[in-house]
Design a protein around this motif. Structure first.
Motif, PDB file in Angstrom:
ATOM      1  N   GLY A  60       0.823  -1.213   0.000  1.00 37.77           N
ATOM      2  CA  GLY A  60       0.000   0.000   0.000  1.00 37.77           C
ATOM      3  C   GLY A  60       0.854   1.259   0.000  1.00 37.77           C
ATOM      4  N   LYS A  61       1.932   1.249   0.782  1.00 37.11           N
ATOM      5  CA  LYS A  61       2.826   2.408   0.824  1.00 37.11           C
ATOM      6  C   LYS A  61       3.511   2.624  -0.529  1.00 37.11           C
ATOM      7  N   ILE A  62       3.878   1.524  -1.185  1.00 35.46           N
ATOM      8  CA  ILE A  62       4.556   1.627  -2.477  1.00 35.46           C
ATOM      9  C   ILE A  62       3.556   2.056  -3.557  1.00 35.46           C
ATOM     10  N   GLU A  63       2.374   1.449  -3.553  1.00 37.44           N
ATOM     11  CA  GLU A  63       1.359   1.778  -4.560  1.00 37.44           C
ATOM     12  C   GLU A  63       0.904   3.226  -4.475  1.00 37.44           C
ATOM     13  N   ASN A  64       0.894   3.781  -3.266  1.00 37.71           N
ATOM     14  CA  ASN A  64       0.451   5.161  -3.079  1.00 37.71           C
ATOM     15  C   ASN A  64       1.485   6.186  -3.527  1.00 37.71           C
ATOM     16  N   LYS A  65       2.680   5.709  -3.871  1.00 38.09           N
ATOM     17  CA  LYS A  65       3.731   6.602  -4.360  1.00 38.09           C
ATOM     18  C   LYS A  65       4.153   6.089  -5.732  1.00 38.09           C
TER      19      LYS A  65
END
Length: 171
Positions: free
Chosen positions: A17-22
């Motif tokens: 989620g952290k990677i997908e949001n950036k």
């Protein structure tokens, strides 16, 4: 496996989620994975060609080819026998990297290949080999963060590459 990694799905979804949001991080993850799968064979071929022009088609070129190839074949047979499922097969996760074929997750052949090529280069050039070994560690991290391997898959692949690569220094 589930007992050891009982919170794997939660952990992975949190990280993914952290990677997908950036979008930059997601592009970086995918680009690095692709970069390594293209560049490492080029590096290997460069090593073979350079060695050939320095020494001719002799013992060293054959050693680089034979050791790498036998390691790759043995590892491929081992992973086919183990046939460990991939994280996205056991957990309800959406991998960030393109899905590989099912099963045969352990050990990671991408990481093994990168580390055995790195070891061959280490035999020829300490500085190049060390840089490539570090990049191979990052490849392992990317494969885990990408959701196509468990941490143990890449660790075993890396260690197998290192151990098999020591053979370069025995000849």
């Amino acid at each position: 496996m589930r007992k050891y990694m009982k919170n794997y799905q939660e952990w992975y979804n949190h990280i993914a989620g952290k990677i997908e949001n950036k979008p930059f991080l997601l592009r970086l993850l995918r680009t690095f994975n692709r970069f390594m799968t293209v560049v490492m064979p080029i590096v290997y071929l460069t090593l073979l060609v350079t060695t050939y022009f320095q020494e001719g088609f002799g013992k060293q070129v054959l050693i680089y080819v034979f050791i790498s190839a036998t390691g790759f074949v043995i590892l491929s047979l081992l992973r086919k026998k183990i046939n460990a499922p991939r994280p996205y097969e056991e957990w309800d996760i959406k991998p960030l990297l393109d899905r590989d074929s099912p099963g045969q997750s352990m050990p990671s052949r991408h990481v093994f290949s990168a580390s055995i090529i790195s070891m061959a280069c280490l035999h020829a050039s300490l500085s190049v080999g060390v840089i490539l070994l570090i990049l191979s560690v990052f490849l392992g991290l990317v494969r885990v963060l990408g959701g196509v391997h468990y941490p143990k898959d890449v660790l075993v692949g890396y260690i197998c590459g290192l151990v098999w690569g020591v053979i370069f220094f025995l000849f």
